[in-house]
Design a protein around this motif. Structure first.
Motif, short mmCIF file in Angstrom:
data_model
loop_
_atom_site.label_atom_id
_atom_site.label_comp_id
_atom_site.label_asym_id
_atom_site.label_seq_id
_atom_site.Cartn_x
_atom_site.Cartn_y
_atom_site.Cartn_z
N LEU A 362 2.28 -29.15 30.09
CA LEU A 362 1.83 -30.40 30.73
C LEU A 362 2.65 -30.70 31.98
CD1 LEU A 362 1.33 -32.65 27.54
CD2 LEU A 362 -0.47 -31.66 28.97
N ASN A 363 3.10 -29.64 32.65
CA ASN A 363 4.03 -29.82 33.78
C ASN A 363 3.34 -30.28 35.06
OD1 ASN A 363 2.80 -27.30 33.62
ND2 ASN A 363 4.38 -26.28 34.80
N LYS A 364 2.02 -30.22 35.11
CA LYS A 364 1.30 -30.70 36.30
C LYS A 364 0.40 -31.89 35.96
CE LYS A 364 3.05 -27.80 39.20
NZ LYS A 364 3.91 -28.30 40.31
N TYR A 365 0.70 -32.53 34.86
CA TYR A 365 -0.13 -33.65 34.41
C TYR A 365 -0.18 -34.77 35.44
CZ TYR A 365 -1.42 -37.77 31.67
OH TYR A 365 -2.01 -38.91 31.22
N ASN A 366 0.97 -35.20 35.93
CA ASN A 366 1.00 -36.29 36.90
C ASN A 366 0.31 -35.89 38.21
OD1 ASN A 366 2.29 -38.04 35.18
ND2 ASN A 366 4.33 -37.67 36.00
N SER A 367 0.50 -34.64 38.61
CA SER A 367 -0.16 -34.16 39.83
C SER A 367 -1.67 -34.16 39.68
CB SER A 367 0.34 -32.76 40.19
OG SER A 367 1.71 -32.79 40.54
N LEU A 368 -2.15 -33.74 38.52
CA LEU A 368 -3.59 -33.74 38.26
C LEU A 368 -4.14 -35.16 38.26
CD1 LEU A 368 -3.76 -31.07 35.42
CD2 LEU A 368 -4.73 -30.83 37.72
N PHE A 369 -3.40 -36.08 37.66
CA PHE A 369 -3.82 -37.47 37.65
C PHE A 369 -3.96 -38.00 39.07
CE2 PHE A 369 -3.31 -41.99 37.66
CZ PHE A 369 -3.98 -42.43 36.54
N LYS A 370 -2.95 -37.77 39.90
CA LYS A 370 -2.98 -38.26 41.28
C LYS A 370 -4.10 -37.60 42.09
CE LYS A 370 2.00 -39.20 41.47
NZ LYS A 370 3.28 -38.82 42.11
N LEU A 371 -4.30 -36.30 41.88
CA LEU A 371 -5.36 -35.61 42.61
C LEU A 371 -6.73 -36.16 42.22
CD1 LEU A 371 -6.29 -33.35 44.50
CD2 LEU A 371 -6.20 -31.78 42.53
N MET A 372 -6.96 -36.35 40.93
CA MET A 372 -8.25 -36.88 40.48
C MET A 372 -8.45 -38.30 40.98
SD MET A 372 -9.89 -34.51 39.02
CE MET A 372 -9.10 -33.44 40.22
N ASN A 373 -7.41 -39.09 40.94
CA ASN A 373 -7.53 -40.46 41.40
C ASN A 373 -7.81 -40.52 42.90
OD1 ASN A 373 -6.17 -43.16 42.45
ND2 ASN A 373 -6.85 -43.46 40.33
N GLY A 374 -7.13 -39.69 43.66
CA GLY A 374 -7.39 -39.64 45.09
C GLY A 374 -8.80 -39.19 45.40
#
Length: 381
Positions: A362-374
């Motif tokens: 789950l090391n890119k979880y926050n990055s995925l969240f930000k990318l999807m939100n953007g």
């Protein structure tokens, strides 16, 4: 469609959006627990998982998509293995899931006999119609039918000698019209409620094989459900101009059945859907993500890449063409623009008993969240 994208604004905004990754870990731990028994077809695993997701939706303030509640029921046939799961080769007892798996289409069988070697990896017991195959890796799946034989795959490393004889006791149960549910909710848009963006993920997995073995399905797809729930929680607290819809599908592992049923019986008009993002295998990402349908929707894919590059979220966003490999597919067939993304790199566990929470980074979880939100923000410009 024309997009007006202010990358600086998106970066400043999305930087504050990411949920704490402890939320993701808690969700994955829960969904992969023994209580949910692989979110499949025995011990009410899939039913318990659906109820849990619906409860989460309600607690966030998500509203049901239908007046009948969060659940969209449907049914299909499935072959299950709720009982005995015993295999002895040359007098040595093998462990279900780790040393062997039964073919998902197999009929139950009990008895023993000598084996005939067909080739270097295939061994047959003719009287009981048992076919043993030696494999480098064991990968399970789901079948909607029952064959007139029993196939068993054995990890080569579990045997020290050529199989000579077999003793087996395997019970199957063919379930006609197995009852499943898609879990569907939404947050009404503040400006254009008839314009809809959908986030989807399948919550089902393979379930159990016998009474002692289940397939946790951490990456596939507790990870994607966790990301969806995180986004749902955020958008419930921060309604968007467009309506945000969230669907957790059942029956994906049996042939992307839940999404097929939804597109044939939509709870919202499909022509109102401006875009759909489907997430599956979202638990890694050190090598980036692959985006299915990128070549079908090049403008939206370029937008996604721009957001990723400006935010420096993922090392790569790789394009892929059309593929019928997850729940986005039936929407695309109905003319709904959709992406399906999956993460790359990290663990190799897939459709086996080793796809567990403790080894899922789950090391890119926050990055995925930000990318999807953007991306969601940009789609509404």
């Amino acid at each position: 469609m024309k997009y007006k994208l202010s990358l600086i604004l998106l970066l400043l905004t999305s930087a504050t959006f990411a949920q704490d990754s402890t939320f993701a870990r808690r969700m994955v731990d829960t969904l992969t627990s023994k209580q949910f028994w692989g979110r499949g077809y025995t011990n009410d695993g899939m039913g318990k998982a659906a109820a849990f997701i619906a409860h989460e939706f309600k607690s966030y303030g998500i509203k049901p998509m239908s007046g009948k509640g969060f659940m969209q029921p449907f049914s299909f046939n499935v072959n299950t293995f709720p009982g005995k799961m015993e295999l002895v080769i040359n007098g040595n007892t093998l462990i279900p899931g780790r040393d062997f798996i039964v073919g998902p289409e197999s009929k139950g069988v009990a008895g023993k006999g000598d084996l005939f070697q067909k080739d270097s990896v295939t061994f047959i017991e003719g009287q009981k119609r048992i076919v043993l195959t030696l494999k480098d890796k064991l990968t399970w799946s789901v079948s909607q039918q029952v064959a007139d034989y029993t196939s068993i795959e054995i990890d080569k490393k579990a045997l020290k000698e050529v199989p000579i004889n077999v003793s087996v006791n395997i019970e199957n149960k063919f379930v006609e019209a197995f009852e499943a549910n898609n879990v569907c909710g939404l947050v009404k848009g503040t400006v254009k409620p008839d314009s809809v963006i959908i986030i989807t993920a399948h919550y089902d997995h393979l379930g159990g094989m016998g009474k002692e073995t289940y397939f946790p399905g951490a990456n596939d797809n507790a990870s994607g459900v966790s990301l969806l729930l995180s986004l749902a929680k955020y958008y419930a607290a921060h309604p968007q101009p467009y309506t945000m819809a969230f669907i957790c599908f059942a029956g994906e592992e049996a042939g992307i059945l839940g999404s097929k049923f939804f597109t044939e019986n939509p709870l919202i008009p499909l022509n109102n859907v401006k875009f759909l993002v489907n997430t599956d295998l979202a638990g890694t990402g050190e090598d980036g993500i692959t985006v299915v349908n990128a070549t079908i929707y090049p403008k939206q894919f370029e937008l996604l890449k721009q957001i990723n590059a400006q935010g420096n979220y993922l090392v790569k966003v790789v394009p892929r063409g059309k593929a019928a490999n997850s729940d986005h597919y039936w929407f695309t067939e109905k003319g709904v623009p959709a992406f399906f993304f999956y993460t790359m790199g990290g663990i190799k566990a897939y459709h086996d008993v080793f796809d567990v929470s403790k080894t899922l980074p789950l090391n890119k979880y926050n990055s995925l969240f930000k990318l999807m939100n953007g991306f969601v923000t940009a789609l509404q410009q």
